[in-house]
Design an enzyme around this catalytic site. Structure first.
Site, PDB file in Angstrom:
ATOM      1  N   HIS A 168       1.088  -1.236  -0.183  1.00  0.00           N
ATOM      2  CA  HIS A 168      -0.148  -0.039   0.086  1.00  0.00           C
ATOM      3  C   HIS A 168       0.790   1.297   0.185  1.00  0.00           C
ATOM      4  O   HIS A 168       0.218   2.426   0.861  1.00  0.00           O
ATOM      5  CB  HIS A 168      -0.776   0.257   1.101  1.00  0.00           C
ATOM      6  CG  HIS A 168      -1.853  -1.128   1.314  1.00  0.00           C
ATOM      7  ND1 HIS A 168      -3.240  -0.755   0.908  1.00  0.00           N
ATOM      8  CD2 HIS A 168      -2.255  -1.941   1.878  1.00  0.00           C
ATOM      9  CE1 HIS A 168      -3.652  -2.115   0.519  1.00  0.00           C
ATOM     10  NE2 HIS A 168      -3.038  -3.310   0.856  1.00  0.00           N
TER      11      HIS A 168
ATOM     12  N   ASN B 216     -10.180  -2.719   2.239  1.00  0.00           N
ATOM     13  CA  ASN B 216      -9.713  -2.854   1.094  1.00  0.00           C
ATOM     14  C   ASN B 216     -11.192  -2.928   0.127  1.00  0.00           C
ATOM     15  O   ASN B 216     -12.177  -2.834  -0.017  1.00  0.00           O
ATOM     16  CB  ASN B 216      -9.049  -4.177   0.635  1.00  0.00           C
ATOM     17  CG  ASN B 216      -7.727  -4.535   0.887  1.00  0.00           C
ATOM     18  OD1 ASN B 216      -6.981  -3.526   1.027  1.00  0.00           O
ATOM     19  ND2 ASN B 216      -7.149  -5.182   1.173  1.00  0.00           N
TER      20      ASN B 216
ATOM     21  N   HIS C 184      -4.127   1.421  11.936  1.00  0.00           N
ATOM     22  CA  HIS C 184      -3.891  -0.053  13.123  1.00  0.00           C
ATOM     23  C   HIS C 184      -4.950  -0.469  12.792  1.00  0.00           C
ATOM     24  O   HIS C 184      -5.700  -0.628  13.776  1.00  0.00           O
ATOM     25  CB  HIS C 184      -3.040  -0.102  13.787  1.00  0.00           C
ATOM     26  CG  HIS C 184      -2.587  -0.827  14.224  1.00  0.00           C
ATOM     27  ND1 HIS C 184      -2.532  -2.305  13.975  1.00  0.00           N
ATOM     28  CD2 HIS C 184      -1.712  -1.509  15.469  1.00  0.00           C
ATOM     29  CE1 HIS C 184      -2.315  -3.295  15.080  1.00  0.00           C
ATOM     30  NE2 HIS C 184      -1.990  -2.569  16.138  1.00  0.00           N
TER      31      HIS C 184
HETATM   32 FE1  HDE Z   1      -2.914  -4.278   5.700  1.00  0.00          FE
HETATM   33  N1  HDE Z   1      -0.741  -3.845   5.901  1.00  0.00           N
HETATM   34  N2  HDE Z   1      -1.700  -6.316   6.117  1.00  0.00           N
HETATM   35  N3  HDE Z   1      -4.436  -5.381   5.166  1.00  0.00           N
HETATM   36  N4  HDE Z   1      -3.200  -3.368   4.817  1.00  0.00           N
HETATM   37  C1  HDE Z   1      -0.837  -2.555   5.921  1.00  0.00           C
HETATM   38  O1  HDE Z   1       0.680  -1.162   6.852  1.00  0.00           O
HETATM   39  C2  HDE Z   1      -1.096  -7.071   6.738  1.00  0.00           C
HETATM   40  C3  HDE Z   1      -4.826  -6.629   4.832  1.00  0.00           C
HETATM   41  C4  HDE Z   1      -4.360  -2.760   4.938  1.00  0.00           C
HETATM   42  O2  HDE Z   1      -3.582   3.366   3.737  1.00  0.00           O
HETATM   43  C5  HDE Z   1       1.255  -2.997   6.020  1.00  0.00           C
HETATM   44  O3  HDE Z   1       1.389   0.316   7.964  1.00  0.00           O
HETATM   45  C6  HDE Z   1      -0.799  -8.665   7.054  1.00  0.00           C
HETATM   46  C7  HDE Z   1      -6.149  -7.028   4.303  1.00  0.00           C
HETATM   47  C8  HDE Z   1      -4.254  -1.196   3.770  1.00  0.00           C
HETATM   48  O4  HDE Z   1      -1.760   3.263   5.153  1.00  0.00           O
HETATM   49  C9  HDE Z   1       1.662  -4.113   6.925  1.00  0.00           C
HETATM   50  C10 HDE Z   1      -1.979  -8.925   6.259  1.00  0.00           C
HETATM   51  C11 HDE Z   1      -6.638  -5.735   4.381  1.00  0.00           C
HETATM   52  C12 HDE Z   1      -3.193  -0.697   4.292  1.00  0.00           C
HETATM   53  C13 HDE Z   1       0.721  -4.750   6.842  1.00  0.00           C
HETATM   54  C14 HDE Z   1      -2.854  -7.847   6.235  1.00  0.00           C
HETATM   55  C15 HDE Z   1      -5.224  -5.171   4.383  1.00  0.00           C
HETATM   56  C16 HDE Z   1      -2.249  -2.078   4.696  1.00  0.00           C
HETATM   57  C17 HDE Z   1       1.991  -1.915   5.513  1.00  0.00           C
HETATM   58  C18 HDE Z   1      -2.323 -10.041   6.969  1.00  0.00           C
HETATM   59  C19 HDE Z   1      -7.935  -5.189   4.034  1.00  0.00           C
HETATM   60  C20 HDE Z   1      -2.825   0.867   4.342  1.00  0.00           C
HETATM   61  C21 HDE Z   1       1.750  -0.237   5.585  1.00  0.00           C
HETATM   62  C22 HDE Z   1      -2.007 -11.179   6.194  1.00  0.00           C
HETATM   63  C23 HDE Z   1      -8.803  -5.166   5.396  1.00  0.00           C
HETATM   64  C24 HDE Z   1      -2.899   1.528   5.450  1.00  0.00           C
HETATM   65  C25 HDE Z   1       0.902  -0.067   7.516  1.00  0.00           C
HETATM   66  C26 HDE Z   1      -3.031   2.680   4.652  1.00  0.00           C
HETATM   67  C27 HDE Z   1      -0.933  -1.594   5.070  1.00  0.00           C
HETATM   68  C28 HDE Z   1      -0.197  -5.962   6.804  1.00  0.00           C
HETATM   69  C29 HDE Z   1      -4.264  -8.241   5.171  1.00  0.00           C
HETATM   70  C30 HDE Z   1      -5.733  -3.255   4.494  1.00  0.00           C
HETATM   71  C31 HDE Z   1       2.703  -4.316   6.369  1.00  0.00           C
HETATM   72  C32 HDE Z   1       0.312  -9.158   7.933  1.00  0.00           C
HETATM   73  C33 HDE Z   1      -7.137  -8.603   4.336  1.00  0.00           C
HETATM   74  C34 HDE Z   1      -5.769  -0.779   3.322  1.00  0.00           C
HETATM   75  O5  HDE Z   1       1.841  -3.727   8.073  1.00  0.00           O
END
Ligand code: HDE
Length: 711
Positions: free
Chosen positions: A79, A152, A343
């Site tokens: 992202h 998402n 978060h």
């Molecule tokens: Fe994320 N995700 N994600 N994700 N995600 C990040 O956090 C992660 C997942 C989502 O505009 C990171 O600060 C893991 C699902 C958005 O700043 C990180 C898993 C969904 C954003 C991270 C998921 C999301 C992130 C990268 C489990 C939809 C951007 C930077 C497999 C519900 C937020 C950060 C923004 C960002 C980890 C899966 C949505 C790496 C371990 C499911 C919208 O921490």
């Protein structure tokens, strides 16, 4: 006088915050160092002689370069490419029956929010319109602290357990030997992962659908994906998922268009978002919640904790609970959009977690990644992350600490400071974790229902319209067509035969491998209309972009009539011509050109109109750009309209398979699959209405069947 002031106001010990009182904000801005010392010259460094070496003592030079050297911070691991805006959330009705969350207690109650939209795979400078999942993250600054809904635009995810997250992300990111391709899943390592991890099947269906190429960030849904809980004041809990629904409907680009925009205007989505706000066309979404009673946890064919499964709206009807209005662009992109830290673990009393294994992993990852990305443990002090609620902790120090804690006590319990800050009781708003009974053996396994990877993928395919199915097949041809390994391409066909044999056969056709020997028939699968994008808002032209092609001698009355009609209906018209500047209409009146051909293109618009005016149309007919404009808009199934001599331009173009007004039928209006033409003496009111109705439809997919247009 100044000395006196200083004397009077010298800060007392322990009251260092009072330094603020000494700040002066003089009129005008003079260049200073970061120490506030005024700089007299910034074009030449301090040298030993005109041609001599730069001197170390040039503190201004040193500071300027050092700061610049440290301006970059790590981009988000996923992202990274995103944009953000401020707004508010308005609660529609009290949800106290279901949750004690304070921001959902009263109808009309408003909570400030910051929203960041993003793509997942591309790096910070990648294009906006790539095929990808879009992030839709909202920070609610509630009176009880920050609540982050980090969702998402696709309701499910690739994998079931967060332990696989590094694997899928490594596979989809550019390949490590050559860093190719950027912001795209169309390469070997990703598809290798897909065929090796069949739980990805359902998500791939959504990813290859038009959901992954939204027309606008204002025209896509948002989903919490993970299962959470609402807990009410009595402690009763229900499983929940959230959905954002855009007021303007869920609309898509055409893949060819999305790729071209990525080159012509990589900032297309962020520009569209900012421009809408700047024109006071505030993007709006409504928040819905789906709820499942605890006793119904096992009632469904799928496991409600499995993030690769959607809760079909037909089975779990969403309840509308409020509205999001985005009405302010940030003042500084880095300070706000880049530094905002979301978060899913940021919850407030009344909202709790479930045992969804993807969510559980997410609860670890976000804070962890932010500690390094934002350089230490104090990023909650950055203005965009700072809650409106007071912060009182015993946490101290660390990089970039700006809060000046006073007193000696930074531990709990204590007697020296009356045991402050004291934990809050439930009545005082203290967060009480839902008392779920948990027991089990330590085991690396998943529940039986998680292992059904294909039922919902079949339902998804069966719920698509014929057009949507065709788009999915084309997307497979593009994505898998780029995979070099024949073995992986064969495995893709094998995997998707589990969804539908006919689909797999079509995929095989486009990617140069044999069709599957056997496979499933998805036509028996449950149909969930909510999976499709077909049944969306199609009754408004609000915020749509309409290009008006005109040259000297255009029919002034026709152009203005159409322009005003769209403007009154909330759409935006731009006059496009060979050159910028003023052009004269047939009555001598002038209009200002908004774009020349080189600075825009049909892909920036939802519709095109060519007014009459003999001279104007004669000029347009000789312009390749004008003809290309029409052909391309037609190819992308957009509404195109022309009146009087304007229709001649259509006849000159390559569009085919649709009918126009006949030359000798001056009063005739023909509306054929989004191509609207009117004769010289036609009823312009009727023409305008037909034109607007067609634009409101978004696209005219039936036309794809007839399309033979080189553009
Ligand atoms: Fe994320 N995700 N994600 N994700 N995600 C990040 O956090 C992660 C997942 C989502 O505009 C990171 O600060 C893991 C699902 C958005 O700043 C990180 C898993 C969904 C954003 C991270 C998921 C999301 C992130 C990268 C489990 C939809 C951007 C930077 C497999 C519900 C937020 C950060 C923004 C960002 C980890 C899966 C949505 C790496 C371990 C499911 C919208 O921490």
């Amino acid at each position: 006088m100044k000395d006196e002031k200083k004397k009077k106001k010298m800060p007392e010990k322990g009251k260092l915050n009072d330094l603020e009182e000494f700040r002066e904000y003089p009129e005008g801005k003079k260049l200073t160092t970061n120490q506030g010392v005024k700089v007299s010259h910034t074009d030449d460094s301090l040298k030993a002689g005109e041609r001599g070496p730069t001197l170390m003592e040039d503190f201004h030079f040193r500071e300027k370069l050092t700061h610049f050297d440290h301006e970059r911070i790590p981009e988000r691991a996923v992202h990274a490419r995103g944009t953000g805006v401020h707004g508010y959330f308005e609660c529609y009705k009290s949800m106290s029956e279901y949750t004690s969350a304070k921001f959902l207690q009263e109808s009309g109650q408003r909570t400030p929010v910051f929203v960041r939209f993003s793509t997942v795979v591309g790096s910070r400078g990648s294009a906006d319109t790539v095929r990808d999942v879009r992030g839709f993250a909202t920070k609610f600054y509630t009176e009880e602290g920050n609540y982050d809904l980090v969702g998402n635009n696709i309701p499910i995810f690739f994998i079931q357990d967060a332990i696989k997250f590094p694997d899928i992300v490594h596979s989809i990111k550019p390949e490590p030997d050559n860093e190719i391709p950027q912001a795209s899943a169309a390469h070997d390592t990703f598809w290798d992962f897909v065929v090796s991890a069949p739980e990805t099947t359902h998500m791939i269906m959504w990813l290859l659908s038009d959901r992954a190429i939204p027309r606008s960030l204002r025209m896509m849904e948002g989903f919490s994906v993970n299962t959470f809980r609402f807990v009410n004041a009595e402690g009763k809990a229900r499983f929940i998922k959230f959905i954002w629904k855009p007021m303007l409907g869920t609309h898509q680009l055409v893949w060819d268009e999305a790729q071209k925009i990525a080159g012509k205007d990589p900032d297309y989505h962020r520009r569209d978002l900012y421009e809408a706000i700047e024109m006071d066309q505030y993007p709006e979404f409504e928040l819905y919640v789906q709820m499942i009673e605890e006793e119904d946890e096992h009632k469904f064919d799928f496991d409600i904790l499995d993030p690769t499964k959607h809760w079909p709206e037909e089975l779990v009807p969403p309840m509308k609970i409020g509205k999001l209005v985005l009405n302010r662009t940030p003042d500084n992109f880095f300070a706000e959009v880049e530094q905002v830290a979301f978060h899913p673990g940021n919850v407030v009393p009344g909202i709790d977690f479930s045992n969804d294994p993807l969510l559980q992993g997410r609860l670890f990852s976000y804070l962890d990644t932010q500690l390094i990305r934002l350089g230490g443990p104090n990023f909650h002090e950055i203005p965009v992350n700072r809650p409106l609620a007071d912060i009182h902790t015993n946490q101290r120090d660390g990089y970039h600490r700006t809060m000046i804690n006073t007193g000696k006590v930074s531990y709990s319990p204590n007697t020296l400071d009356n045991n402050d800050p004291k934990p809050a009781t439930k009545e005082e708003g203290g967060y009480i974790h839902y008392m779920e009974k948990v027991e089990g053996k330590k085991i690396r396994e998943r529940s039986e229902k998680f292992k059904d990877f294909f039922s919902q993928a079949r339902s998804f395919y069966n719920s698509m319209s014929e057009t949507e199915k065709k788009h999915i097949i084309k997307a497979f041809h593009f994505e898998v067509g780029k995979v070099k390994s024949k073995d992986v391409r064969e495995k893709v066909v094998e995997l998707f035969a589990n969804v539908d044999k006919k689909l797999a056969t079509k995929i095989a056709e486009g990617v140069g491998v044999l069709p599957p020997a056997e496979g499933e028939d998805s036509s028996d699968a449950d149909i969930f209309p909510s999976f499709s994008m077909e049944d969306t808002v199609k009754d408004t032209v609000e915020t749509r972009m309409v290009a008006l092609l005109a040259e000297e001698g255009f029919n002034y009355q026709e152009l203005m009539m159409v322009k005003d009609a769209f403007k009154n209906a909330g759409a935006n018209c731009k006059i496009v011509s060979k050159h910028r500047g003023m052009i004269k209409g047939d009555n001598g009146q002038e209009v200002e050109v908004d774009n020349n051909y080189l600075s825009t293109s049909s892909i920036m618009f939802d519709a095109v109109y060519v007014p009459g005016g003999k001279n104007s149309v004669e000029t347009l007919k000789k312009q390749g750009y004008a003809l290309h404009f029409i052909n391309e808009a037609f190819k992308h199934c957009k509404t195109i309209a022309a009146s009087s001599e304007g229709v001649e331009l259509f006849r000159e173009s390559n569009i085919n398979g649709v009918s126009f007004t006949k030359k000798d039928e001056e009063k005739q209006i023909v509306s054929d699959n989004g191509v609207i033409t009117a004769g010289r003496s036609a009823d312009m009111e009727e023409f305008k209405q037909k034109f607007m109705d067609a634009v409101a439809m978004h696209r005219h997919w039936e036309r794809e069947m007839k399309e033979r247009v080189p553009a």
